[in-house]
Design a protein around this motif. Sequence first.
Motif, PDB file in Angstrom:
ATOM      1  N   ALA A  17       0.817  -1.216   0.000  1.00 31.95           N
ATOM      2  CA  ALA A  17       0.000   0.000   0.000  1.00 31.95           C
ATOM      3  C   ALA A  17       0.848   1.263   0.000  1.00 31.95           C
ATOM      4  CB  ALA A  17      -0.943  -0.001   1.198  1.00 31.95           C
ATOM      5  N   ARG A  18       2.076   1.175   0.484  1.00 29.62           N
ATOM      6  CA  ARG A  18       2.959   2.347   0.535  1.00 29.62           C
ATOM      7  C   ARG A  18       3.685   2.594  -0.783  1.00 29.62           C
ATOM      8  NH1 ARG A  18       3.793   0.332   6.019  1.00 29.62           N
ATOM      9  NH2 ARG A  18       5.543  -0.906   5.299  1.00 29.62           N
ATOM     10  N   LEU A  19       3.594   1.686  -1.725  1.00 32.25           N
ATOM     11  CA  LEU A  19       4.254   1.858  -3.021  1.00 32.25           C
ATOM     12  C   LEU A  19       3.445   2.801  -3.913  1.00 32.25           C
ATOM     13  CD1 LEU A  19       5.222  -1.827  -3.863  1.00 32.25           C
ATOM     14  CD2 LEU A  19       6.674  -0.067  -2.873  1.00 32.25           C
ATOM     15  N   THR A  20       4.100   3.300  -4.957  1.00 32.36           N
ATOM     16  CA  THR A  20       3.368   4.099  -5.939  1.00 32.36           C
ATOM     17  C   THR A  20       2.445   3.173  -6.720  1.00 32.36           C
ATOM     18  OG1 THR A  20       4.992   3.809  -7.700  1.00 32.36           O
ATOM     19  CG2 THR A  20       5.338   5.669  -6.187  1.00 32.36           C
ATOM     20  N   ALA A  21       1.458   3.741  -7.366  1.00 34.09           N
ATOM     21  CA  ALA A  21       0.486   2.941  -8.112  1.00 34.09           C
ATOM     22  C   ALA A  21       1.163   2.141  -9.223  1.00 34.09           C
ATOM     23  CB  ALA A  21      -0.605   3.840  -8.697  1.00 34.09           C
ATOM     24  N   ARG A  22       2.103   2.733  -9.925  1.00 32.24           N
ATOM     25  CA  ARG A  22       2.789   2.025 -11.020  1.00 32.24           C
ATOM     26  C   ARG A  22       3.680   0.904 -10.483  1.00 32.24           C
ATOM     27  NH1 ARG A  22       2.138   3.361 -16.199  1.00 32.24           N
ATOM     28  NH2 ARG A  22       1.215   5.367 -16.590  1.00 32.24           N
ATOM     29  N   GLN A  23       4.411   1.154  -9.400  1.00 31.94           N
ATOM     30  CA  GLN A  23       5.242   0.097  -8.818  1.00 31.94           C
ATOM     31  C   GLN A  23       4.366  -1.063  -8.365  1.00 31.94           C
ATOM     32  OE1 GLN A  23       7.373   2.096  -5.687  1.00 31.94           O
ATOM     33  NE2 GLN A  23       9.156   2.504  -6.982  1.00 31.94           N
ATOM     34  N   ARG A  24       3.257  -0.751  -7.712  1.00 31.25           N
ATOM     35  CA  ARG A  24       2.349  -1.782  -7.242  1.00 31.25           C
ATOM     36  C   ARG A  24       1.778  -2.563  -8.425  1.00 31.25           C
ATOM     37  NH1 ARG A  24      -2.098   0.828  -4.339  1.00 31.25           N
ATOM     38  NH2 ARG A  24      -0.326   1.889  -3.472  1.00 31.25           N
ATOM     39  N   ALA A  25       1.398  -1.853  -9.491  1.00 27.88           N
ATOM     40  CA  ALA A  25       0.854  -2.525 -10.675  1.00 27.88           C
ATOM     41  C   ALA A  25       1.886  -3.466 -11.289  1.00 27.88           C
ATOM     42  CB  ALA A  25       0.403  -1.492 -11.708  1.00 27.88           C
ATOM     43  N   VAL A  26       3.137  -3.011 -11.384  1.00 25.63           N
ATOM     44  CA  VAL A  26       4.193  -3.848 -11.953  1.00 25.63           C
ATOM     45  C   VAL A  26       4.421  -5.089 -11.087  1.00 25.63           C
ATOM     46  CG1 VAL A  26       6.679  -3.951 -12.397  1.00 25.63           C
ATOM     47  CG2 VAL A  26       5.360  -2.024 -13.242  1.00 25.63           C
ATOM     48  N   LEU A  27       4.497  -4.912  -9.773  1.00 24.27           N
ATOM     49  CA  LEU A  27       4.740  -6.059  -8.897  1.00 24.27           C
ATOM     50  C   LEU A  27       3.569  -7.046  -8.906  1.00 24.27           C
ATOM     51  CD1 LEU A  27       6.520  -4.429  -5.819  1.00 24.27           C
ATOM     52  CD2 LEU A  27       7.526  -5.692  -7.719  1.00 24.27           C
ATOM     53  N   VAL A  28       2.353  -6.542  -8.921  1.00 20.76           N
ATOM     54  CA  VAL A  28       1.193  -7.437  -8.960  1.00 20.76           C
ATOM     55  C   VAL A  28       1.174  -8.208 -10.274  1.00 20.76           C
ATOM     56  CG1 VAL A  28      -1.332  -7.506  -9.093  1.00 20.76           C
ATOM     57  CG2 VAL A  28      -0.217  -6.152  -7.320  1.00 20.76           C
ATOM     58  N   ALA A  45      11.668  -1.160  -1.943  1.00 21.18           N
ATOM     59  CA  ALA A  45      10.779  -0.467  -1.008  1.00 21.18           C
ATOM     60  C   ALA A  45       9.999  -1.469  -0.149  1.00 21.18           C
ATOM     61  CB  ALA A  45       9.813   0.434  -1.781  1.00 21.18           C
ATOM     62  N   LEU A  46       9.593  -2.597  -0.749  1.00 21.75           N
ATOM     63  CA  LEU A  46       8.920  -3.635   0.028  1.00 21.75           C
ATOM     64  C   LEU A  46       9.830  -4.192   1.111  1.00 21.75           C
ATOM     65  CD1 LEU A  46       6.855  -5.825  -2.486  1.00 21.75           C
ATOM     66  CD2 LEU A  46       6.002  -4.470  -0.598  1.00 21.75           C
ATOM     67  N   ARG A  47      11.083  -4.439   0.756  1.00 22.95           N
ATOM     68  CA  ARG A  47      12.034  -4.974   1.749  1.00 22.95           C
ATOM     69  C   ARG A  47      12.223  -3.992   2.902  1.00 22.95           C
ATOM     70  NH1 ARG A  47      15.016  -6.374  -3.097  1.00 22.95           N
ATOM     71  NH2 ARG A  47      14.632  -8.570  -3.510  1.00 22.95           N
ATOM     72  N   VAL A  48      12.378  -2.715   2.581  1.00 23.40           N
ATOM     73  CA  VAL A  48      12.563  -1.706   3.620  1.00 23.40           C
ATOM     74  C   VAL A  48      11.313  -1.620   4.501  1.00 23.40           C
ATOM     75  CG1 VAL A  48      12.812   0.780   4.008  1.00 23.40           C
ATOM     76  CG2 VAL A  48      14.280  -0.364   2.355  1.00 23.40           C
ATOM     77  N   GLY A  49      10.146  -1.602   3.852  1.00 24.77           N
ATOM     78  CA  GLY A  49       8.892  -1.525   4.605  1.00 24.77           C
ATOM     79  C   GLY A  49       8.669  -2.734   5.486  1.00 24.77           C
ATOM     80  N   MET A  50       8.978  -3.908   4.942  1.00 25.63           N
ATOM     81  CA  MET A  50       8.826  -5.143   5.730  1.00 25.63           C
ATOM     82  C   MET A  50       9.806  -5.167   6.902  1.00 25.63           C
ATOM     83  SD  MET A  50       6.415  -7.144   4.555  1.00 25.63           S
ATOM     84  CE  MET A  50       6.908  -8.703   5.261  1.00 25.63           C
ATOM     85  N   ALA A  51      11.037  -4.752   6.680  1.00 26.82           N
ATOM     86  CA  ALA A  51      12.041  -4.734   7.745  1.00 26.82           C
ATOM     87  C   ALA A  51      11.606  -3.784   8.855  1.00 26.82           C
ATOM     88  CB  ALA A  51      13.406  -4.337   7.196  1.00 26.82           C
ATOM     89  N   ALA A  52      11.097  -2.616   8.475  1.00 24.04           N
ATOM     90  CA  ALA A  52      10.630  -1.643   9.477  1.00 24.04           C
ATOM     91  C   ALA A  52       9.433  -2.194  10.249  1.00 24.04           C
ATOM     92  CB  ALA A  52      10.255  -0.337   8.793  1.00 24.04           C
ATOM     93  N   ASP A  53       8.493  -2.836   9.553  1.00 19.01           N
ATOM     94  CA  ASP A  53       7.326  -3.410  10.229  1.00 19.01           C
ATOM     95  C   ASP A  53       7.723  -4.539  11.166  1.00 19.01           C
ATOM     96  OD1 ASP A  53       5.689  -1.631   8.944  1.00 19.01           O
ATOM     97  OD2 ASP A  53       4.955  -3.067   7.443  1.00 19.01           O
ATOM     98  N   MET A  54       8.662  -5.368  10.741  1.00 16.16           N
ATOM     99  CA  MET A  54       9.096  -6.494  11.578  1.00 16.16           C
ATOM    100  C   MET A  54       9.859  -5.983  12.801  1.00 16.16           C
ATOM    101  SD  MET A  54      10.077  -9.288   8.701  1.00 16.16           S
ATOM    102  CE  MET A  54       9.989 -10.761   9.698  1.00 16.16           C
TER     103      MET A  54
END
Length: 167
Positions: free
Chosen positions: A109-120, A153-162
Amino acid sequence: MTRIDDDAALHAFVEGRRTALFRSAYLLCGDRHEAEDLVQTTLVKVVLGGRRHGRLDNIEAYARKTLVNTHIAARRRFWRRERPYADLPDHAGDQADSDTGLMVRAALARLTARQRAVLVLRYWEDLSVEATAELLGMRENTVKSHTARGLAALRVGMAADMAEELV
């Protein structure tokens, strides 16, 4: 490649792919209600497009592209930029959902719309770089850079959440 020639085939496609489109839409926007609206809007556009063009050679790709483009267009609207100060849950969280799944969706959810679209599209829909680039109308190198930056960005976000969870 699915070819649509008549209304019966279009109806069968809508019934058969609604759940898969909903899953992708949920990963794109992160909200169940918004995902339902996104799928409904997408299916309306697909049906109208199928009737307007007479036949669609690859209805699956057309539906996926319509879903992503509709999501990105909705994110550009001014009223979508407003953010509430606090989120009030309308129901209790699912017991079957793991903490990791929640953290992944929060990081998405914290990613940009285009990054999220590409990853999905790359990792959920299991599309190649070439197919993702064609679907989103961007160059393959752009897809690769969005993938790399989105994963970072996912790795950074996940590390911060964990780390926050351990405290």
